[in-house]
Design an enzyme around this catalytic site. Structure first.
Site, PDB file in Angstrom:
ATOM      1  N   ILE A 263       2.315  -3.888   2.745  1.00  0.00           N
ATOM      2  CA  ILE A 263       3.274  -2.886   3.200  1.00  0.00           C
ATOM      3  C   ILE A 263       2.465  -1.647   3.531  1.00  0.00           C
ATOM      4  CG2 ILE A 263       5.269  -1.474   2.589  1.00  0.00           C
ATOM      5  CD1 ILE A 263       6.127  -3.599   0.632  1.00  0.00           C
ATOM      6  N   ASP A 264       2.751  -1.000   4.635  1.00  0.00           N
ATOM      7  CA  ASP A 264       2.000   0.191   5.020  1.00  0.00           C
ATOM      8  C   ASP A 264       1.957   1.193   3.874  1.00  0.00           C
ATOM      9  OD1 ASP A 264       1.589  -0.867   7.495  1.00  0.00           O
ATOM     10  OD2 ASP A 264       3.179   0.281   8.479  1.00  0.00           O
ATOM     11  N   ASN A 265       0.847   1.903   3.755  1.00  0.00           N
ATOM     12  CA  ASN A 265       0.690   2.881   2.676  1.00  0.00           C
ATOM     13  C   ASN A 265       1.823   3.901   2.665  1.00  0.00           C
ATOM     14  OD1 ASN A 265      -1.688   1.567   2.108  1.00  0.00           O
ATOM     15  ND2 ASN A 265      -3.011   3.123   3.019  1.00  0.00           N
ATOM     16  N   SER A 267       4.836   3.485   3.523  1.00  0.00           N
ATOM     17  CA  SER A 267       6.161   2.889   3.309  1.00  0.00           C
ATOM     18  C   SER A 267       6.392   2.596   1.831  1.00  0.00           C
ATOM     19  CB  SER A 267       6.297   1.589   4.111  1.00  0.00           C
ATOM     20  OG  SER A 267       6.119   1.825   5.484  1.00  0.00           O
TER      21      SER A 267
END
Length: 460
Positions: A263-265, A267
């Site tokens: 998961i993107d940092n 997010s």
């Protein structure tokens, strides 16, 4: 006649994790240093594709520019309070490329060459911010003339022939980069180091009450509500400040948590970590895209890249099996490839949905579960474990300033693969079947070599 349906078995080794030791204060040493370059990393989105009709089944056993300068004169180190606690803001990116001109201790060499406190150098290693190669890799096209001069000096054939550590290896194999995991690691003269002096930090990790973020804990997995501004599994230069590590500590677990997706940092949201990678095989279909180049190694990516070939296989079942005995491995001349022996491996039955050369081998290696004995792809899988950014098509790939830089990175990734195996690997075409004129035909192979209790007579 319609195409036959084949069944293949593969044997995968169990993943292993090496703990990081607490760093001692190290004495000073002599060495060489070089100037820095800036690199950034990012994650790639994962894409899925519509499944084609199944055609086969398989069984597998898986297991910058640089200038040479003299070392600075001995000066008192500034006061240092260690990398922790975390600063609120990152320092500017700084990457140093070093070549040891004599036998050295890793942290010692970094400390003296870059003028860093010994504890700081040791903490960089603990954070996973230091990488080494036995031989300096080819400089990128934009490197300075001085950088190329140093490269030619340390890779001179007459010099390399005297290096005990690279005997039996090709230059490309010796240029593979691995993460330094011990501050006391010995460096042979000529060893290359890449030091991320200012690793990316995640101060948010220290503000979270991690137990409150745990949604579920089971024998096989942990579900976590990821906070924003944190990393799921760490960065190229920081594997310490991550959700996986802080959740592990909060729960008091001993078995490392294994990430299943990213998961993107920036997010937040739920994600699953595993205590055993065998659970991942229960997902079913594994999808990659293969580079349309008709030569080994076959490179794959989770991203859908234009003109790349779709590769899909379905894991039908997966079970833990005993690691092949020493007598069996000796009789079949199984190449260990540097992967440490485990108590168990995992045997997976795979239905091949598309049929590409090396597909099973390349796909299993790409998810961190290479086939036992597969010297071509297992070495690359180990290289990614040590340095996730080495794969230009992986989730942790770096960004590139030019096409020339990207091409140089692709060549380095190809070089991280080993030679084609000369003996058996843990892969068997275990079953083939087809329908013809209203009749079903099916044939199964004999017991695979890794399941044999005794060596067959024709191998004695």
């Amino acid at each position: 006649m319609p195409k036959p349906v084949a069944s293949v078995a593969s044997l995968l080794p169990q993943l292993w994790h090496r703990p990081f030791r607490r760093a001692p204060i190290l004495p000073r040493a002599r060495g060489l240093s070089s100037s820095s370059a800036t690199l950034t990393a990012h994650s790639a989105p994962r894409r899925r594709s519509v499944l084609p009709r199944s055609t086969s089944t398989h069984l597998a056993a898986v297991s910058t520019s640089a200038a040479a300068v003299e070392a600075p004169a001995a000066t008192p180190y500034p006061v240092y309070d260690r990398l922790l606690p975390c600063p609120l803001q990152d320092d500017p990116p700084r990457i140093e490329h070093l070549v040891a001109r004599e036998d050295e201790v890793a942290a010692d060499f970094i400390s003296r060459s870059l003028g860093l406190p010994p504890l700081y150098a040791a903490d960089l290693i603990k954070f996973g911010a230091v990488y080494y190669a036995l031989v300096a890799p080819q400089p990128p096209p934009y490197a300075s003339p001085e950088h190329f001069k140093i490269f030619r000096e340390v890779t001179e054939p007459s010099i390399l022939r005297r290096r005990a550590s690279i005997k039996g290896k090709t230059v490309r194999e010796a240029q593979k980069t691995f993460r330094v995991t011990d501050p006391n690691q010995r460096l042979e003269a000529g060893t290359y180091l890449r030091v991320h002096v200012h690793p990316k930090r995640f101060p948010r990790c220290y503000e979270i009450e991690w137990k409150s973020r745990v949604i579920a804990v089971a024998d096989e997995y942990v579900v976590l509500d990821k906070p924003a501004a944190t990393s799921v599994g760490g960065a190229t230069d920081n594997i310490e400040e991550s959700c996986a590590v802080f959740t592990l500590r909060a729960l008091g677990l001993e078995t490392p948590l294994l990430t299943t997706h990213q998961i993107d940092n920036c997010s937040e949201g739920w994600f699953v970590t595993l205590l055993d990678y065998t659970q991942m095989w229960k997902i079913g279909t594994i999808t990659h895209y293969m580079r349309p180049v008709n030569r080994a190694p076959r490179l794959v990516s989770e991203d859908c890249i234009e003109r790349w070939h779709l590769c899909q296989m379905e894991v039908l079942n997966c079970r833990k099996v005993p690691w092949p005995s020493s007598s069996i491995r000796k009789a079949y001349n199984v190449n260990g490839c540097g992967w440490p022996q485990q108590e168990a491996a995992y045997e997976c039955k795979i239905n091949l949905l598309t049929g590409k050369t090396h597909q099973i081998r390349a796909q299993l290696a790409a998810i961190g579960a290479p086939i036992i004995g597969d010297s071509a792809y297992m070495t690359a899988a180990m290289a990614v474990m040590a340095n996730p950014s080495i794969n230009p098509f992986g989730r942790e790939r770096l960004s590139y300033n030019s096409e020339e830089e990207k091409e140089a990175t692709i060549e380095a990734w190809i070089a991280s693969h080993g030679k084609e195996p000369k003996s058996v690997i843990g892969l068997q075409a275990s079953e083939i079947s087809w329908d013809h004129e209203g009749e079903h035909h099916s044939y199964k192979a004999r017991v695979p070599w890794w399941q044999q209790d005794s060596v067959e007579s024709d191998l004695v």
